[in-house]
Write an enzyme that holds these catalytic residues in place. Structure first.
Site, PDB file in Angstrom:
ATOM      1  N   TYR A 122       0.831  -1.204   0.000  1.00  0.00           N
ATOM      2  CA  TYR A 122       0.000   0.000   0.000  1.00  0.00           C
ATOM      3  C   TYR A 122       0.869   1.260   0.000  1.00  0.00           C
ATOM      4  O   TYR A 122       1.836   1.362   0.763  1.00  0.00           O
ATOM      5  CB  TYR A 122      -0.935   0.015   1.203  1.00  0.00           C
ATOM      6  CG  TYR A 122      -2.107  -0.938   1.093  1.00  0.00           C
ATOM      7  CD1 TYR A 122      -2.385  -1.610  -0.092  1.00  0.00           C
ATOM      8  CD2 TYR A 122      -2.954  -1.164   2.182  1.00  0.00           C
ATOM      9  CE1 TYR A 122      -3.458  -2.481  -0.190  1.00  0.00           C
ATOM     10  CE2 TYR A 122      -4.038  -2.029   2.081  1.00  0.00           C
ATOM     11  CZ  TYR A 122      -4.281  -2.698   0.908  1.00  0.00           C
ATOM     12  OH  TYR A 122      -5.353  -3.556   0.809  1.00  0.00           O
ATOM     13  N   GLY A 155     -16.411   4.583  -5.182  1.00  0.00           N
ATOM     14  CA  GLY A 155     -17.115   5.780  -5.640  1.00  0.00           C
ATOM     15  C   GLY A 155     -17.714   5.631  -7.018  1.00  0.00           C
ATOM     16  O   GLY A 155     -18.563   6.423  -7.435  1.00  0.00           O
TER      17      GLY A 155
END
Length: 298
Positions: A53, A215
């Site tokens: 990440y 989203g």
């Protein structure tokens, strides 16, 4: 906050906080501590990481923050993942994007995560992706060594299909405790292909990444149908926040899915927690399913 019991000794908060975007938030260590404490105050004690990440930066950002208040470590569960290799200036030895689930790589990845997170142990380690070159005997040896050394308490997988999960588990000394997969009202693959059925069969609670579809659920073609249905269900539930409905839809599934809320905004985190107060009817749950599919069930 609801808790999900993974083993007799380990439980996760029903809502998990994800650190995939931590590097993007550009928080100071003090601001990161504030975010961690806010999650803990809401009952979110489980934090999801992966070595890659932020191109191998997010675990260190979290660890630097945790070093300011190391006593918080005992109030949380830390999950990390390994197995994906990225070409990165932060890992000069990595020359290409590939998978590596060798014993050597797993052991090295865990040591790196422990160093960056500034902790002595992980509560759960996941193999990040199915690896076509995986040697399950090596993975089993790595898991056994990590368990014996006290570096990892439990093990699981991420993005595995049922046959891949069962194959790996057949080589291990103890059961895998979870499978982290993508689940949302806009992404039905793991709802429809038997992955969640397999979780029910194995009596494991899966974790769900991207529960709001990143989203995109509000911007692609499918969103026209979904938004109308989500708005209707939201009105019936007495909320104006469609994300709460999306979380509630996941939480309604009998496999006890643990959605990962990956936002750095407190209100977005709170919305995930509020969703625990809703219990969709079957009519509401299937209305959202139908809107996503574009047709009714047979």
């Amino acid at each position: 906050m609801q808790r999900i019991q993974l083993t007799e000794e380990l439980s996760f908060s029903r809502i998990v906080h994800g650190m995939w975007r931590l590097n993007d938030w550009k928080y100071t260590p003090e601001q990161t501590v504030e975010l961690i404490e806010h999650c803990l105050e809401q009952g979110i004690t489980t934090f999801d990481h992966a070595d890659i990440y932020g191109s191998y930066t997010c675990e260190k950002i979290f660890g630097d923050a945790l070093s300011l208040k190391p006593e918080l470590r005992e109030q949380m569960e830390l999950v990390s993942k390994c197995g994906i290799v990225l070409e990165s200036e932060n890992r000069p030895a990595h020359k290409s994007h590939h998978y590596n689930t060798s014993k050597e790589h797993i052991l090295l990845s865990v040591d790196n995560s422990l160093r960056d997170l500034q902790t002595d142990y992980l509560d759960t380690l996941l193999i990040h992706r199915p690896d076509p070159m995986m040697n399950p005997e090596e993975v089993a040896e790595a898991f056994s060594a990590l368990k014996k050394a006290g570096k990892v308490r439990t093990f699981g997988v991420s993005n595995f299909k049922s046959h891949q999960f069962s194959m790996l588990e057949s080589y291990l000394d103890e059961p895998l405790v979870t499978n982290q997969v993508e689940v949302s009202a806009a992404q039905l693959e793991n709802v429809q292909d038997g992955t969640l059925d397999h979780a029910l069969e194995k009596r494991i609670a899966p974790m769900a990444w991207s529960p709001l579809a990143g989203g995109a659920i509000f911007s692609d073609e499918k969103s026209v149908r979904l938004k109308d249905t989500l708005t209707q269900v939201a009105e019936e539930l007495g909320t104006e926040d469609l994300s709460e409905v999306l979380y509630a839809w996941i939480l309604r599934h009998p496999s006890q899915i643990m959605p990962i809320a990956g936002s750095g905004k407190k209100e977005r985190i709170n919305a995930a927690v509020r969703a625990l107060d809703y219990h969709l009817t079957l009519d509401q749950w299937f209305a959202i399913l139908h809107a996503s599919m574009g047709h009714d069930v047979p």
